[in-house]
Design a protein around this motif. Structure first.
Motif, PDB file in Angstrom:
ATOM      1  N   SER A  22       1.120  -0.950   0.133  1.00 56.09           N
ATOM      2  CA  SER A  22      -0.073  -0.190  -0.014  1.00 56.09           C
ATOM      3  C   SER A  22       0.475   1.295  -0.386  1.00 56.09           C
ATOM      4  O   SER A  22       0.595   2.171  -1.011  1.00 56.09           O
ATOM      5  N   CYS A  23       2.111   1.169   0.716  1.00 60.68           N
ATOM      6  CA  CYS A  23       2.576   2.560   0.663  1.00 60.68           C
ATOM      7  C   CYS A  23       3.624   2.357  -0.636  1.00 60.68           C
ATOM      8  O   CYS A  23       4.154   3.602  -1.351  1.00 60.68           O
ATOM      9  N   GLN A  76       1.343  12.988   3.495  1.00 61.52           N
ATOM     10  CA  GLN A  76       0.454  12.104   4.209  1.00 61.52           C
ATOM     11  C   GLN A  76       0.039  11.812   2.805  1.00 61.52           C
ATOM     12  O   GLN A  76      -0.994  12.944   2.011  1.00 61.52           O
ATOM     13  N   LYS A  77      -0.434  10.350   2.358  1.00 62.14           N
ATOM     14  CA  LYS A  77      -1.760  10.421   1.858  1.00 62.14           C
ATOM     15  C   LYS A  77      -2.599  10.651   1.810  1.00 62.14           C
ATOM     16  O   LYS A  77      -3.738  10.818   1.168  1.00 62.14           O
ATOM     17  N   LEU A  78      -3.514  10.779   2.887  1.00 59.39           N
ATOM     18  CA  LEU A  78      -4.846  11.231   3.438  1.00 59.39           C
ATOM     19  C   LEU A  78      -4.109  12.398   3.601  1.00 59.39           C
ATOM     20  O   LEU A  78      -3.670  13.564   4.011  1.00 59.39           O
ATOM     21  N   PRO A  79      -5.730  13.362   3.419  1.00 64.91           N
ATOM     22  CA  PRO A  79      -4.998  15.022   3.448  1.00 64.91           C
ATOM     23  C   PRO A  79      -5.992  15.569   4.840  1.00 64.91           C
ATOM     24  O   PRO A  79      -5.777  16.710   5.633  1.00 64.91           O
ATOM     25  N   ALA A  80      -6.517  14.825   5.236  1.00 66.25           N
ATOM     26  CA  ALA A  80      -7.734  14.894   7.093  1.00 66.25           C
ATOM     27  C   ALA A  80      -7.051  13.498   7.974  1.00 66.25           C
ATOM     28  O   ALA A  80      -7.303  12.956   6.932  1.00 66.25           O
ATOM     29  N   VAL A  81      -7.323  13.951   8.456  1.00 72.29           N
ATOM     30  CA  VAL A  81      -7.533  13.049   9.758  1.00 72.29           C
ATOM     31  C   VAL A  81      -9.201  13.143  10.223  1.00 72.29           C
ATOM     32  O   VAL A  81      -8.874  14.687  10.707  1.00 72.29           O
ATOM     33  N   THR A  82      -9.795  12.513  10.045  1.00 75.37           N
ATOM     34  CA  THR A  82     -10.695  12.461  10.360  1.00 75.37           C
ATOM     35  C   THR A  82     -12.363  11.638  11.284  1.00 75.37           C
ATOM     36  O   THR A  82     -10.712  10.398  11.821  1.00 75.37           O
ATOM     37  N   GLU A  83     -12.542  11.351  11.932  1.00 72.85           N
ATOM     38  CA  GLU A  83     -13.872  10.555  11.970  1.00 72.85           C
ATOM     39  C   GLU A  83     -13.676   9.556  11.907  1.00 72.85           C
ATOM     40  O   GLU A  83     -14.143   8.601  12.973  1.00 72.85           O
ATOM     41  N   THR A 116      -4.553   4.396   9.700  1.00 72.33           N
ATOM     42  CA  THR A 116      -2.938   5.232  10.557  1.00 72.33           C
ATOM     43  C   THR A 116      -1.994   4.997  10.249  1.00 72.33           C
ATOM     44  O   THR A 116      -0.832   5.237  10.345  1.00 72.33           O
ATOM     45  N   ASP A 117      -1.646   3.551   9.753  1.00 70.74           N
ATOM     46  CA  ASP A 117      -0.686   2.938   9.577  1.00 70.74           C
ATOM     47  C   ASP A 117      -0.210   3.134   8.106  1.00 70.74           C
ATOM     48  O   ASP A 117       1.203   3.446   7.915  1.00 70.74           O
ATOM     49  N   GLU A 118      -0.636   3.655   7.397  1.00 68.98           N
ATOM     50  CA  GLU A 118      -0.417   4.316   6.024  1.00 68.98           C
ATOM     51  C   GLU A 118      -0.186   5.999   6.131  1.00 68.98           C
ATOM     52  O   GLU A 118       0.398   6.174   5.505  1.00 68.98           O
TER      53      GLU A 118
END
Length: 187
Positions: A28-29, A103-110, A117-119
């Motif tokens: 994945s990474c 990072q891969k995601l633009p934001a940390v959401t609910e 988290t791992d990625e």
């Protein structure tokens, strides 16, 4: 200018300890690393030796960057990885270094999952790396931002251009016609 585009060496770090859970996270990474390469290739020539999972990989990558005469080394942590994997090779090279904290995601959401988290926890590697580079006196630059964000893209392109200009000027020959005026220091 000798070449029209910057040539960058991209190091993407992955902690080999995470391989104990199988290679799913690495796959994945690695896919994300290839997305970064594709994105950066629109701005510069990218030398990408693959994901680095240990010190030997980083040593080989930086030796390859020296052979390729890259303008800039860009380091991205895909996951946390110990700074000591990269520090010795970074101390040996004279190439400028840019730590790209993204990072891969633009934001940390609910809706964040364990896999998310791992990625997306490479930030810890940047804290470690910046700290050891600073303590050793090794110059480096730092850029933090979401990799798809236009502001981040513009800043990244600026770093690529600056590194390329530095490299071109480093190899430039300066010509002088005549001789400088006696006691005049601007020549």
């Amino acid at each position: 200018m000798e070449k029209s585009r910057a040539k960058i060496g991209l190091i993407t770090m992955f902690f080999d300890l995470y391989l104990n859970g199988g290679d799913g996270l690495l796959k994945s990474c690695s896919a994300f690393a290839h997305e970064l390469v594709e994105n950066m290739a629109s701005m510069a020539e990218v030398v990408f030796p693959g994901v680095c999972i240990n010190r030997s990989n980083v040593d080989s990558a930086i030796a390859g960057f020296e052979n390729e005469d890259v303008d800039l080394i860009v380091l991205v942590f895909l996951t946390y990885a110990p700074s000591i994997y990269a520090l010795p090779a970074l101390l040996k090279t004279q190439k400028p270094v840019l730590l790209l904290c993204t990072q891969k995601l633009p934001a940390v959401t609910e809706t964040l999952t364990t896999l998310d988290t791992d990625e997306n926890h490479g930030v810890h590697g940047f804290q470690d790396m910046a700290s050891v580079l600073r303590r050793t006196g090794r110059p480096f630059h730092f850029l933090a931002g979401y990799w798809k964000d236009q502001k981040t893209q513009t800043e990244l392109q600026g770093w690529f251009k600056a590194a390329h200009i530095r490299q071109v000027l480093k190899h430039a020959n300066i010509g002088l016609i005549g001789h400088p005026m006696e006691n005049m220091g601007d020549f």
